[in-house]
Design an enzyme around this catalytic site. Structure first.
Site, mmCIF file in Angstrom:
data_model
loop_
_atom_site.group_PDB
_atom_site.id
_atom_site.type_symbol
_atom_site.label_atom_id
_atom_site.label_comp_id
_atom_site.label_asym_id
_atom_site.label_seq_id
_atom_site.Cartn_x
_atom_site.Cartn_y
_atom_site.Cartn_z
ATOM 1 N N HIS A 181 -2.128 -1.485 3.498
ATOM 2 C CA HIS A 181 -3.580 -1.514 3.284
ATOM 3 C C HIS A 181 -3.955 -1.007 1.891
ATOM 4 C CE1 HIS A 181 -3.675 -2.395 7.528
ATOM 5 N NE2 HIS A 181 -3.060 -1.249 7.782
ATOM 6 N N ARG A 182 -3.007 -1.126 0.942
ATOM 7 C CA ARG A 182 -3.227 -0.705 -0.446
ATOM 8 C C ARG A 182 -3.512 0.797 -0.569
ATOM 9 N NH1 ARG A 182 -2.961 -4.358 -3.989
ATOM 10 N NH2 ARG A 182 -4.263 -3.294 -5.514
ATOM 11 N N LEU A 183 -3.005 1.575 0.378
ATOM 12 C CA LEU A 183 -3.153 3.030 0.353
ATOM 13 C C LEU A 183 -1.903 3.636 -0.292
ATOM 14 C CD1 LEU A 183 -4.589 3.462 3.957
ATOM 15 C CD2 LEU A 183 -5.846 3.241 1.796
#
Length: 192
Positions: A170-172
């Site tokens: 989740h692009r974290l």
């Protein structure tokens, strides 16, 4: 206590060497020329230690001219299969003649001859011109070791900062930034 970024680099680099199919030591080198024009290209890392990260090239090349004008650079290692990258920024200086000689001697003979035959980054009218120059170098150095050309050598990027980036869902992403602080390092985190 701050982790040693060179030890962390060595760990990640060893994992890349074990898993990457081609050119685990490929890195993007970004420079800026005398007119402020940025340029990026792939080069190969040929040495690294606490002093910095070393690559070799023709010192008459476009990248060498940019480094002469602005002796600073950025490096980027991207290992897609590991979902990791390392960004390095710092001052650049030529490596010693002894280091350049030692590395040049370790290269394959065809690569050595190519260093003599190539006017790297300059226009080439026809591939046959380069091949003829290569043949001339084969004849010139027949039955002898190929010495390092005077226009060829290494550069060392002495890092002022090193960022270790790890992909997360989740692009974290996880981003660890090491910044030079005197003789040591200061470590911090960056938002994804």
């Amino acid at each position: 206590m701050t982790e040693d970024p060179h030890a962390l680099f060595e760990h990640w680099f060893a994992e890349a060497k074990a898993s990457e199919i081609n050119d685990y030591n490929a890195m993007t080198l970004a420079t800026v020329d005398a007119d402020g024009q940025p340029s990026a290209r792939q080069v190969l890392l040929k040495g690294h230690d606490a002093r910095g990260f070393v690559f070799y090239t023709n010192r008459g090349s476009r990248k060498a001219a940019a480094l002469a004008a602005h002796p600073r650079a950025a490096l980027l290692f991207h290992w897609k299969s590991l979902r990791r990258q390392i960004r390095i920024e710092g001052a650049v200086s030529p490596v010693s003649d002894a280091e350049s000689d030692a590395y040049f001697a370790s290269r394959s003979r065809p690569s050595q001859l190519g260093a003599w035959a190539s006017d790297q980054s300059r226009p080439l009218s026809d591939r046959a011109v380069f091949e003829a120059r290569y043949a001339e170098m084969e004849a010139r150095f027949a039955d002898q070791d190929v010495p390092r050309p005077p226009h060829w050598g290494g550069y060392r990027v002495a890092p002022g900062q090193i960022e270790f980036w790890r992909d997360r869902e989740h692009r974290l992403h996880e981003r660890r930034l090491f910044t030079r602080a005197g003789e040591g390092w200061r470590e911090g985190l960056l938002y994804p």
